[in-house]
Design a protein around this motif. Structure first.
Motif, PDB file in Angstrom:
ATOM      1  N   UNK A   1       0.505  -0.926  -0.060  1.00  0.00           N
ATOM      2  CA  UNK A   1      -0.418  -0.070   0.241  1.00  0.00           C
ATOM      3  C   UNK A   1       0.728   0.978  -0.012  1.00  0.00           C
ATOM      4  N   UNK A   2       2.137   1.493   0.972  1.00  0.00           N
ATOM      5  CA  UNK A   2       1.962   2.334   0.856  1.00  0.00           C
ATOM      6  C   UNK A   2       3.347   3.220  -0.564  1.00  0.00           C
ATOM      7  N   UNK A   3       3.705   1.391  -1.141  1.00  0.00           N
ATOM      8  CA  UNK A   3       4.837   1.685  -1.772  1.00  0.00           C
ATOM      9  C   UNK A   3       4.063   2.955  -3.492  1.00  0.00           C
ATOM     10  N   UNK A   4       2.939   1.340  -3.706  1.00  0.00           N
ATOM     11  CA  UNK A   4       1.501   1.757  -4.440  1.00  0.00           C
ATOM     12  C   UNK A   4       1.148   3.767  -4.350  1.00  0.00           C
ATOM     13  N   UNK A   5       1.260   3.973  -3.027  1.00  0.00           N
ATOM     14  CA  UNK A   5       0.757   5.190  -2.660  1.00  0.00           C
ATOM     15  C   UNK A   5       1.796   5.852  -2.935  1.00  0.00           C
ATOM     16  N   UNK A   6       3.154   5.953  -2.525  1.00  0.00           N
ATOM     17  CA  UNK A   6       4.416   6.715  -2.872  1.00  0.00           C
ATOM     18  C   UNK A   6       4.237   6.874  -4.993  1.00  0.00           C
TER      19      UNK A   6
END
Length: 113
Positions: free
Chosen positions: A90-95
């Motif tokens: 989720x964090x990687x996709x959001x970034x």
């Protein structure tokens, strides 16, 4: 019975993130992810052209549990850049979606700007 001071899984994780600039602890391998979240992170890294090492946590139960306790992060995949935990899917996709990931990778020196 007390647990030994060193955990072989933690030692392996620490050595892996020390030896490689970008490491993705994932289910499956980059060529054949075995979960959708791992696949998303692989696609993003490939899209950006980031050279990374994929470690299949499904090969070893102690590694699968060890990676969760190593960072105190409950989910897999987990992305490390230069020894630092960046985040999960989720964090990687959001970034990536906000445009933060590419400059971050470039700043870390793991991506051609």
């Amino acid at each position: 019975m007390s647990e030994a001071m060193t955990d072989p899984a933690h030692d392996f994780i620490a050595k892996t993130i020390q030896d490689h600039q970008v490491v993705l602890f994932m289910k499956g391998v980059p060529e054949q992810p075995r979960c959708g979240f791992s696949a998303v992170v692989v696609q993003i890294l490939d899209h950006l052209g980031v050279d990374f090492v994929g470690v299949d946590v499904l090969q070893d139960d102690s590694l699968r549990e060890g990676i969760k306790s190593f960072t105190d992060w409950p989910t897999i995949p987990q992305l490390y850049v230069k020894g630092e935990f960046v985040g999960g899917a989720d964090i990687v996709r959001e970034m990536f979606q906000t445009g933060e990931l590419k400059p971050f990778m470039a700043e870390q020196g793991v991506l051609e700007a």
